[in-house]
Design an enzyme around this catalytic site. Structure first.
Site, PDB file in Angstrom:
ATOM      1  N   GLY A 242       1.550   2.703   1.519  1.00 22.82           N
ATOM      2  CA  GLY A 242       0.147   2.399   1.838  1.00 22.82           C
ATOM      3  C   GLY A 242      -0.065   2.307   3.333  1.00 22.82           C
ATOM      4  NE  ARG A 243       2.632  -2.975   5.176  1.00 22.98           N
ATOM      5  CZ  ARG A 243       3.540  -3.869   4.792  1.00 22.98           C
ATOM      6  NH1 ARG A 243       4.826  -3.594   4.897  1.00 22.98           N
ATOM      7  NH2 ARG A 243       3.169  -5.035   4.303  1.00 22.98           N
ATOM      8  CE1 TYR A 362      -7.146  -1.249   6.439  1.00 21.89           C
ATOM      9  CE2 TYR A 362      -8.880  -2.029   5.003  1.00 21.89           C
ATOM     10  CZ  TYR A 362      -8.371  -1.068   5.821  1.00 21.89           C
ATOM     11  OH  TYR A 362      -9.065   0.088   6.021  1.00 21.89           O
ATOM     12  CD  GLU A 363      -2.779  -0.648   2.490  1.00 21.24           C
ATOM     13  OE1 GLU A 363      -1.712  -0.044   2.632  1.00 21.24           O
ATOM     14  OE2 GLU A 363      -3.744  -0.193   1.851  1.00 21.24           O
ATOM     15  N   GLY A 364      -1.017  -5.727   5.612  1.00 19.85           N
ATOM     16  CA  GLY A 364      -0.086  -6.407   6.511  1.00 19.85           C
ATOM     17  C   GLY A 364      -0.629  -6.405   7.919  1.00 19.85           C
TER      18      GLY A 364
END
Ligand code: CAA
Length: 379
Positions: A242-243, A362-364
């Site tokens: 995803g990142r 987002y996504e970390g």
């Protein structure tokens, strides 16, 4: 080492570029202002095969590679990051998560409609008290024999009210910590599943972000992804990919803002010449272009590693960390180059600046990417 794209990559990139100009640009300011979800645009992206880009054609996907995916993400994000986050979550969190880890029956039932864009998916990990600290799941999935009893709240869920299929991370065996967590496929409409109000956000305002509440939702056992306790690993592995998508989104936001700033600088005149001929502006553009190119190389490297079946956790976090910082910096400079015009909506750069911020969260968050990278390099 080959820095050339294939003919196919170039065609896919051009298709995404054309789509962004003809389908996303008109109405992008209005969707942002009124927080309007790009329903029709997402439907058309599904028709183009962009909602399940990397999914095997036997599950109705387009069977493209990760390089193609990042090229599309960059092009869409140059114009409309609200739409590109829908594409990103559906492709690299939901479709990828199911294709890589779900069983055959789950793929037939859930992956196929997601890959065509007929249905949209959501990835539900974050909670009011478990964002970066993702192992601290308070949502519970109590084992009741042939079903799980799901209780809890998820926060900041992209596609919150537009999705039909939700991958929900929940704790089943608290005594086992992260090894007691499961990933469950939850369908919209299951009894006890409620969707909270839409978040009123700084950026990516066209996307649909909600809290989700689960009260005694009965989720059949057959909806668990992988073995009992696989849920945290599932979330982490899926987020690695995803990142890459979010890094490509950040790259697109940066390059979109850069192109607008460059164009404006060539047209706008002060002190008798275009502002691009003032070194104060030309040097800014040189810095922006260099940083964007570095971000692009990191994004493509991460995508290439994933395509090759090589480890990519470190590369995807580096790409996301760097590209999101470049997105923030570039968009702030793009507004500055536009002067007063940059501060009004018609010139697009203020929206890109607001959209850029979420790519660092987002996504970390950027800090989480540094946790992942430092652990990898110190291992
Ligand atoms: N793959 C497989 N397993 C992994 C893994 C990975 N990438 N990362 C960790 N694990 C395993 C570990 O090996 C460990 O198992 P062992 O105990 O057997 O060693 C277990 O999971 C727990 O891992 P950690 O001890 O490393 O856990 P931690 O508490 O230190 O947290 C973290 C690690 C990297 C900080 C993680 O919590 C994290 O990534 N947090 C950020 C979460 C995040 O990105 N959220 C985004 C939400 S989704 C979203 O934003 C989508 C959207 O809407 C756009």
């Amino acid at each position: 080492m080959d820095f050339q794209f294939t003919e196919e990559h170039l065609m896919i990139q051009q298709a995404a570029r054309d789509f962004a100009q003809t389908e996303l640009k008109p109405g992008v300011i209005e969707r942002d202002e009124h927080q309007k979800f790009p329903t029709e645009q997402v439907r058309k992206l599904g028709e183009l095969g962009f909602m399940g880009m990397m999914v095997d054609p036997k599950y109705n996907g387009a069977g493209m590679d990760v390089i193609s995916y990042v090229l599309v993400m960059e092009e869409l994000s140059k114009i409309d990051a609200s739409t590109s986050v829908v594409v990103s979550v559906n492709n690299s969190l939901v479709c990828y998560g199911l294709e890589a880890y779900a069983n055959e029956a789950q793929k037939q039932k859930y992956l196929k409609p997601l890959a065509t864009g007929e249905k949209i998916g959501a990835f539900c990990l974050s909670e009011p008290e478990a964002g970066s600290d993702a192992t601290s799941q308070h949502t519970t999935a109590e084992d009741m024999g042939d079903y799980y009893l799901l209780n809890g709240t998820k926060n900041w869920i992209t596609n919150g009210s537009t999705a039909s299929i939700y991958l929900v991370i929940a704790q089943t065996h608290p005594e086992k910590g992260s090894h007691g967590i499961n990933a469950l496929i939850v369908e919209r409409g299951m009894e006890g599943f409620a969707i909270g109000p839409k978040e009123n956000k700084l950026g990516i305002r066209g996307s649909d972000t909600h809290s989700l509440m689960f009260t005694d939702v009965k989720v059949p056992k057959e909806n668990r992804i992988g073995a009992d306790g696989f849920g945290f690993s599932f979330a982490m592995k899926t987020l690695e990919g995803g990142r890459i998508g979010i890094a490509a989104q950040a790259l697109g936001i940066a390059s979109g803002a850069f192109e607008l700033a460059k164009q404006y600088a060539k047209e706008r005149k002060t002190f008798g010449k275009p502002i691009s001929e003032h070194q104060a502006i030309a040097f800014k553009l040189a810095d922006m272009a260099t940083e964007i190119e570095a971000a692009r190389l990191l994004v493509l490297k991460a995508a290439w590693l994933k395509d090759q079946g090589l480890p990519y956790a470190q590369a995807s976090s580096m790409a996301k960390l760097f590209a999101s910082e470049v997105a923030m910096k570039t968009t702030v400079e793009a507004v500055q180059i536009h002067g007063g015009y940059g501060f009004v909506k018609e010139y697009h750069v203020e929206r890109l600046m607001r959209d850029a911020k979420i790519t660092q969260i987002y996504e970390g968050t950027s800090e989480i990417q540094k946790v992942v990278i430092s652990r990898e390099i110190l291992r």
